[in-house]
Design an enzyme around this catalytic site. Structure first.
Site, short mmCIF file in Angstrom:
data_model
loop_
_atom_site.label_atom_id
_atom_site.label_comp_id
_atom_site.label_asym_id
_atom_site.label_seq_id
_atom_site.Cartn_x
_atom_site.Cartn_y
_atom_site.Cartn_z
N SER A 1 -44.05 16.39 35.61
CA SER A 1 -44.00 16.38 34.15
C SER A 1 -43.24 17.62 33.67
O SER A 1 -42.51 18.24 34.45
CB SER A 1 -45.42 16.34 33.58
N ASN A 2 -43.38 17.96 32.42
CA ASN A 2 -42.74 19.18 31.91
C ASN A 2 -43.67 19.86 30.91
O ASN A 2 -44.75 19.35 30.62
CB ASN A 2 -41.38 18.84 31.29
N ARG A 3 -43.24 20.97 30.36
CA ARG A 3 -44.15 21.79 29.57
C ARG A 3 -44.18 21.42 28.09
O ARG A 3 -44.76 22.14 27.29
CB ARG A 3 -43.75 23.26 29.74
N ALA B 1 -39.81 14.93 25.37
CA ALA B 1 -39.13 15.48 26.55
C ALA B 1 -39.34 14.47 27.68
O ALA B 1 -40.31 14.56 28.44
CB ALA B 1 -39.73 16.83 26.91
#
Ligand SMILES: Cc1cc2nc3c(=O)[nH]c(=O)nc-3n(C[C@H](O)[C@H](O)[C@H](O)COP(=O)(O)O)c2cc1C
Length: 413
Positions: A214-216, A283
């Protein structure tokens, strides 16, 4: 004076509830007003209390509910006169045929009607009644009289009534009532009647049943856009990956997990709501594991190599499927402006919002941001570091101010 910077926050609203079967529906409206920061004082007629008890509204507002013109232990002041000074606006919802006719005729025979006869604040009546009551000439005349005095009276909606007959008489939907309340405060509604689709948050690409890539992204920027668009009068659908954020009142939330889920949800939403504006603030993962393991990957001594394949490019995939004005977001770490312009060109979006991942107080996980927004026509606006809700409003304003510059695809509105 238009005051969109704070929406309904800190607005003092006197909410008068009268004796309609729709009284239970305003519990939700009062809850939403409070969630948006309004201070709500409820007043009820005797008939209203036969439908919902004052305890419900006392709990929802955190305030005593006013019901008596002549309370057993009168206070030194006159409550209805004090309210005429303290409150910013008055909402009568649901408004019975009875209260509408009484208010139009200047009758003041209980706490609600006496207060209405004293108060001069902006006032909204939200009728709910049987269709015959609504069409009764006495009611129609009263509505005309109130409107002629500058008092706002919403039309009830057509549909099944409490009596199970079809007709005009239903309490309007919560979003309509809240927008009408915003209008009382002159909160501008440039997106009124528009459908807005927003994507937000990260996506998760499964590696096995317990792990993911995943991402932040916190989702804050997209949620702020959704909230601002709602405040500007739009009907908003928010497609969001997993976030820790509370739901946005009045916004239709469609939760998704993976990039593919998001691609499907966006395509489906475009065909159902036909959005006027699409803000792609999510995102979305660029890569995914094609065949995630069905069992947990065990620790081993050898290196573990994952083979990732590109996900659906959502911006490209919706090209030609929507007439919406499309606003993309680009999060860059270097060559920001050139990258953002390239993305706008190759993905054929109308606007692009550039933010930086490696800047303090901007990008992911923080409540503030600094962005630059570009239009296809070459206009550009740098929005200095600020709270994401204020940035969201600036972005939407820029889009609204530059959307008619005549450079869109022929089919664009
Ligand atoms: C079950 C029931 C439902 C009612 N629903 C409505 C309604 O939706 N709208 C309305 O104008 N009156 C409705 N009435 C009639 C009002 O309650 C009645 O006119 C009452 O006097 C209104 O008083 P108020 O305006 O002081 O609250 C209903 C009455 C009953 C018994």
């Amino acid at each position: 004076m238009p005051d969109e910077s704070v929406g309904l926050k800190q607005k003092q609203i006197l909410f008068c509830i009268t004796g309609s079967i729709a009284a239970y529906k305003v519990c939700e409206i009062i809850r939403l007003l409070r969630k948006e920061g309004a201070v709500v004082q409820v007043m009820m007629t005797d008939a209203a209390q036969k439908f919902v008890g004052p305890a419900t509204f006392a709990a929802l507002t955190g305030r005593e509910v006013l019901t008596e013109l002549f309370p057993v232990s009168p206070k030194a002041g006159l409550e209805h006169i004090e309210l005429s000074l303290e409150e910013d606006a008055i909402v009568v919802a649901p408004a019975t045929a009875n209260v509408i006719c009484k208010a139009a005729g200047g009758v003041a025979d209980d706490l609600v009607t006496t207060t209405l006869s004293v108060c001069e604040q902006p006032t909204l009546f939200v009728p709910a009644m049987n269709s015959r009551m609504w069409q009764n000439p006495a009611t129609a005349e009263a509505v005309t009289k109130l409107r002629a005095r500058g008092i706002k009276v919403l039309n009830p909606e057509h549909g099944p009534l409490a009596s199970l007959h079809e007709g005009e008489g239903r309490l309007p939907a919560a979003g309509k009532i809240l927008n009408a309340i915003r209008e009382l405060f002159n909160i501008p509604q440039p997106l009124r009647g528009k459908q807005v689709l927003v994507t937000a948050g990260p996506t998760r690409e499964a590696l096995d049943p317990v792990r993911y890539i995943s991402n932040r992204s916190s989702g804050r920027m997209g949620y702020a856009i959704a909230e601002s668009a709602r405040d500007m009068g739009a009907e908003v659908t928010l497609i969001a990956g997993p976030t820790a954020l509370p739901d946005v009142p009045e916004v239709m939330l469609k939760p998704v997990v993976s990039a593919q889920d998001m691609a499907v949800a966006v395509a489906e939403t475009i065909t159902t709501i036909h959005p006027d504006f699409i803000f792609m603030a999510a995102a979305v993962s660029d890569y995914t594991l094609e065949n995630p393991k069905t069992e947990k990957i065990k620790r081993g001594t050898d290196d573990l190599r994952l083979s990732l394949s590109p996900t659906t490019d959502i911006l490209r995939s919706i090209r030609g499927t929507s007439d919406a004005i499309i606003v993309a977001f680009a999060l860059e770490t270097e060559n920001g402006e050139a990258e953002a312009r390239r993305k706008m060109e190759t993905k054929d979006t109308d606007f692009i919002v550039l933010n930086y991942a490696n800047e303090e107080g901007a990008g992911f996980e923080v409540p503030t941001n600094r962005v630059v927004i570009f239009s296809k026509n070459g206009e550009k606006l740098e929005i200095p570091k600020d709270r994401k809700d204020r940035i969201a409003r600036e972005i939407i304003r820029f889009v609204l101010n530059h959307k008619s510059a005549g450079h869109y695809r022929a089919s664009k509105k």
